[in-house]
Design a protein around this motif. Structure first.
Motif, mmCIF file in Angstrom:
data_model
loop_
_atom_site.group_PDB
_atom_site.id
_atom_site.type_symbol
_atom_site.label_atom_id
_atom_site.label_comp_id
_atom_site.label_asym_id
_atom_site.label_seq_id
_atom_site.Cartn_x
_atom_site.Cartn_y
_atom_site.Cartn_z
ATOM 1 N N LEU A 57 0.750 -1.266 0.200
ATOM 2 C CA LEU A 57 0.315 -0.111 0.111
ATOM 3 C C LEU A 57 0.766 0.983 0.503
ATOM 4 C CD1 LEU A 57 -2.973 -1.086 2.866
ATOM 5 C CD2 LEU A 57 -2.849 -0.625 -0.222
ATOM 6 N N ILE A 58 1.771 1.372 0.858
ATOM 7 C CA ILE A 58 2.707 2.381 0.474
ATOM 8 C C ILE A 58 3.784 2.751 -0.838
ATOM 9 C CG2 ILE A 58 5.189 2.846 1.951
ATOM 10 C CD1 ILE A 58 4.672 1.476 4.115
ATOM 11 N N LEU A 59 4.123 0.871 -1.346
ATOM 12 C CA LEU A 59 4.657 1.437 -1.952
ATOM 13 C C LEU A 59 3.202 2.224 -3.539
ATOM 14 C CD1 LEU A 59 7.255 0.266 -4.038
ATOM 15 C CD2 LEU A 59 5.537 -1.172 -5.077
ATOM 16 N N LEU A 60 1.994 1.445 -3.718
ATOM 17 C CA LEU A 60 1.073 1.367 -4.192
ATOM 18 C C LEU A 60 0.660 3.334 -4.252
ATOM 19 C CD1 LEU A 60 -0.538 -1.516 -5.214
ATOM 20 C CD2 LEU A 60 0.654 -0.092 -6.141
ATOM 21 N N ASN A 61 0.274 3.764 -3.273
ATOM 22 C CA ASN A 61 0.775 5.248 -2.716
ATOM 23 C C ASN A 61 1.538 6.694 -1.842
ATOM 24 O OD1 ASN A 61 -2.418 4.803 -3.243
ATOM 25 N ND2 ASN A 61 -2.093 3.214 -0.836
ATOM 26 N N PRO A 62 2.523 6.395 -3.233
ATOM 27 C CA PRO A 62 4.029 6.568 -2.629
ATOM 28 C C PRO A 62 3.972 8.083 -2.334
ATOM 29 C CG PRO A 62 4.009 7.040 -4.824
ATOM 30 C CD PRO A 62 2.358 5.907 -4.757
ATOM 31 N N LEU A 63 4.646 9.091 -1.943
ATOM 32 C CA LEU A 63 5.089 10.238 -1.839
ATOM 33 C C LEU A 63 5.047 10.675 -3.912
ATOM 34 C CD1 LEU A 63 7.945 9.864 1.006
ATOM 35 C CD2 LEU A 63 5.923 11.060 0.906
ATOM 36 N N GLN A 64 4.284 11.623 -3.623
ATOM 37 C CA GLN A 64 4.700 12.375 -5.141
ATOM 38 C C GLN A 64 5.807 13.129 -6.161
ATOM 39 O OE1 GLN A 64 2.656 11.602 -7.467
ATOM 40 N NE2 GLN A 64 2.076 9.658 -6.171
ATOM 41 N N ALA A 65 6.858 12.677 -6.220
ATOM 42 C CA ALA A 65 8.080 13.043 -6.943
ATOM 43 C C ALA A 65 7.875 13.881 -7.882
ATOM 44 C CB ALA A 65 9.252 11.980 -7.355
ATOM 45 N N ALA A 66 8.820 15.076 -7.915
ATOM 46 C CA ALA A 66 7.887 16.332 -8.641
ATOM 47 C C ALA A 66 9.298 15.484 -10.008
ATOM 48 C CB ALA A 66 9.293 17.697 -8.514
ATOM 49 N N GLU A 67 10.149 14.899 -9.955
ATOM 50 C CA GLU A 67 11.012 14.521 -10.785
ATOM 51 C C GLU A 67 11.598 12.948 -10.337
ATOM 52 O OE1 GLU A 67 14.793 16.893 -11.167
ATOM 53 O OE2 GLU A 67 14.262 18.151 -9.700
ATOM 54 N N PRO A 68 12.090 12.671 -11.455
ATOM 55 C CA PRO A 68 12.789 10.866 -10.706
ATOM 56 C C PRO A 68 14.252 11.746 -10.190
ATOM 57 C CG PRO A 68 13.068 10.698 -13.087
ATOM 58 C CD PRO A 68 12.238 12.296 -12.690
ATOM 59 N N LEU A 69 14.723 10.978 -9.358
ATOM 60 C CA LEU A 69 15.276 11.632 -8.324
ATOM 61 C C LEU A 69 16.704 10.691 -8.155
ATOM 62 C CD1 LEU A 69 14.466 12.090 -4.289
ATOM 63 C CD2 LEU A 69 14.217 13.676 -6.131
ATOM 64 N N SER A 70 18.000 11.231 -8.798
ATOM 65 C CA SER A 70 18.986 10.457 -8.988
ATOM 66 C C SER A 70 19.273 9.529 -8.022
ATOM 67 C CB SER A 70 20.367 11.146 -9.426
ATOM 68 O OG SER A 70 20.910 12.143 -7.911
ATOM 69 N N ALA A 71 20.070 8.590 -8.149
ATOM 70 C CA ALA A 71 20.758 7.675 -6.908
ATOM 71 C C ALA A 71 21.026 8.735 -5.828
ATOM 72 C CB ALA A 71 21.665 6.213 -7.190
ATOM 73 N N GLU A 72 21.562 9.086 -6.186
ATOM 74 C CA GLU A 72 22.959 9.938 -4.820
ATOM 75 C C GLU A 72 21.486 11.079 -4.114
ATOM 76 O OE1 GLU A 72 25.135 12.246 -2.193
ATOM 77 O OE2 GLU A 72 25.944 10.164 -3.444
#
Length: 131
Positions: A57-72
């Motif tokens: 459920l956490i994975l399916l209702n995530p915090l919204q990311a404005a852009e893909p974050l680099s690994a760092e």
């Protein structure tokens, strides 16, 4: 069949060398909430089906990311969400959680997940890819 909650947390606790289940659970929740914002479509649904319901459920209702974050930046975001965390401990937290996720997902799904993510995540999942 989804991994049982106890088994998932036990693996995270072992890999992260956490003293308590609560620490392992906190790391799992933050990392999966951030990861969910980076995954889409069938792969995210397939991964969710393999995780314990709480984490799915956490994975399916995530915090919204404005852009893909680099690994760092993913590691930095994790550090920001976990109280008292440093870059080093956040790297450890991310590795502990994502390596268990990769085990649950299996090689083929993990490979498809990595295709959705910016370069460098293979190391966070503990699955370095040949260059």
């Amino acid at each position: 069949m989804p991994m049982r909650w106890e088994a998932f947390l036990e693996h995270v606790q072992e890999r992260g060398e956490y003293d308590t289940r609560q620490e392992a659970d906190r790391a799992a929740r933050v990392v999966l909430a951030l990861l969910g914002a980076h995954l889409v479509g069938a792969e995210r649904a397939e991964l969710a089906a393999l995780l314990p319901e709480t984490y799915a459920l956490i994975l399916l209702n995530p915090l919204q990311a404005a852009e893909p974050l680099s690994a760092e930046r993913f590691v930095r975001a994790t550090a920001a969400w976990i109280e008292g965390s440093s870059h080093a401990t956040a790297t450890w937290d991310v590795g502990a959680v994502l390596s268990v996720v990769a085990d649950a997902a299996g090689e083929e799904l993990t490979h498809r997940l990595l295709l959705q993510l910016p370069p460098g995540y293979d190391l966070l999942f503990g699955r370095p890819q040949p260059v």
